[in-house]
Design an enzyme around this catalytic site. Structure first.
Site, PDB file in Angstrom:
ATOM      1  N   GLY A 118      42.429  -9.217  22.554  1.00  0.00           N
ATOM      2  CA  GLY A 118      43.214  -7.992  22.397  1.00  0.00           C
ATOM      3  C   GLY A 118      43.171  -7.399  21.011  1.00  0.00           C
ATOM      4  O   GLY A 118      44.160  -6.810  20.558  1.00  0.00           O
ATOM      5  N   ASP A 164      47.151  -5.153  27.797  1.00  0.00           N
ATOM      6  CA  ASP A 164      46.932  -5.556  26.409  1.00  0.00           C
ATOM      7  C   ASP A 164      47.898  -4.866  25.456  1.00  0.00           C
ATOM      8  O   ASP A 164      48.497  -5.502  24.581  1.00  0.00           O
ATOM      9  CB  ASP A 164      45.499  -5.242  25.992  1.00  0.00           C
TER      10      ASP A 164
END
Length: 355
Positions: A118, A164
């Site tokens: 991420g 995310d």
């Protein structure tokens, strides 16, 4: 100057399936991207990247980054890094109603770029928070998550999920199903991460799963089965005490679900030799479960193990470049103290006068 940071994440379950409306459970981890922003007196944006798994670079531009900056690093990485930063700037300008605001921006990150942890979401989340605060506007973490999702959605040509960015903004464990995003309780999970030093092509991997799903019913069923695993995992988390270290029975069952999830992702063609090697090395070292995390194709695996054995085993696994423990990050985006400026030294022999 305003400085904000945001955590990376691992997927406990659900990557790829979340794109098709199935639930996913990502967890924020204490690997952070930090973005420092200072307001300029013109409309230019100057970006200095200290570390994004790139050689450091500095770019200054006016308007957007449609014309790729001429810097001596690989084009796809520059375009990705600059695209996310540019999208964060536009979201901050919109939130503060300051379309001509210019910024000096420094990005520092200990999250490997494109490795499934991420990194882009953390940069966008921290960038929006720092830039809006520098403009005198304070957004809630949920507002930042929404704007960060819009930024990623634009950069990824509509293929982004909210998972995310929501996880990075909120911290802890979260549940995402379509547009329904919420935090969930989770105990302090003993994550160990293995990194092969590479980065998968998220767009190509997502497109490959989409093609399989459209072509074969059993591939569509595989995606649905991943969603079923997420739901079972959620039930297990709901019964756990979030304030106590998880016991062996809990870890064993949770790890089993992770193992199932990895097998299904492997069947969808998004794993790789290095990721599979690390997954099996972690399991053989005694991890309760291990799976790839993120889009796949290269990057990271996540394992459950409170002992040092998995980390040690991964370090001796061919294809593993780094192995480290990453605690669950209970805090999402946050303001950091700006670095202290060093006072100029008195270079002559005249003693300084005191006020």
């Amino acid at each position: 100057m305003t400085v904000s940071s945001a955590p990376g994440k691992v997927y406990l379950f659900g990557e790829h399936a979340v794109v098709y409306g199935e639930p996913a459970v990502p967890c924020a981890v204490e690997r952070r991207a930090t973005v420092s922003v200072s307001l300029r007196d013109d409309d230019h944006v100057r970006v200095r990247a200290e570390d994004l798994s790139l050689n450091g670079f500095t770019v200054e531009y006016s308007g957007s980054t449609g014309d790729r900056p001429d810097v001596d690093v690989p084009a796809p990485l520059v375009e990705a890094a600059m695209g996310y930063i540019d999208a964060a700037v536009e979201q901050a300008r919109d939130a503060a109603d300051a379309p001509d605001a210019g910024f000096d921006i420094t990005v520092e990150s200990d999250i490997p770029l494109g490795a499934g942890l991420g990194s882009s979401a953390a940069v966008v989340v921290a960038g929006i928070d720092a830039a809006t605060r520098e403009l005198g506007v304070e957004l809630t973490p949920r507002e930042i998550a929404d704007r960060a999702y819009r930024a990623e959605h634009e950069v990824q040509d509509g293929q982004a999920s909210r998972a995310d960015t929501f996880c990075s903004a909120m911290g802890g464990a979260v549940r995402v199903e379509g547009d329904d995003c919420r935090t969930i309780d989770a105990p302090p999970l003993p994550f160990v991460i293995g990194f092969d030093g590479g980065a998968g092509d998220t767009g190509a991997l997502v497109a490959g799963v989409r093609d399989l799903r459209e072509q074969y019913d059993f591939a569509a069923n595989t995606v649905s089965t991943i969603g079923d695993i997420v739901r079972r995992g959620e039930e297990l988390l709901a019964d756990a005490d979030p304030d106590a270290d998880p016991d062996e029975a809990f870890l064993d069952e949770l790890g089993g679900f992770m193992n199932f999830n990895h097998g299904l992702l492997e069947a969808l063609g998004v794993s790789s030799r290095s990721l599979d090697s690390m997954v099996w090395a972690a399991r053989e070292a005694g991890a309760y479960g291990a799976k790839l995390t993120g889009a796949g194709g290269g990057g990271c695996i996540v394992a459950l193990d409170p002992t040092p054995e998995t980390q040690t085993g991964l370090r001796f696994t061919p294809g593993c470049e780094d192995a480290f423990r990453a605690e669950l990050a209970t805090e999402g985006v946050r303001v950091e103290e700006p670095p202290e400026r060093t006072a100029p030294q008195n270079t002559d022999d005249t003693p300084e006068e005191s006020a």
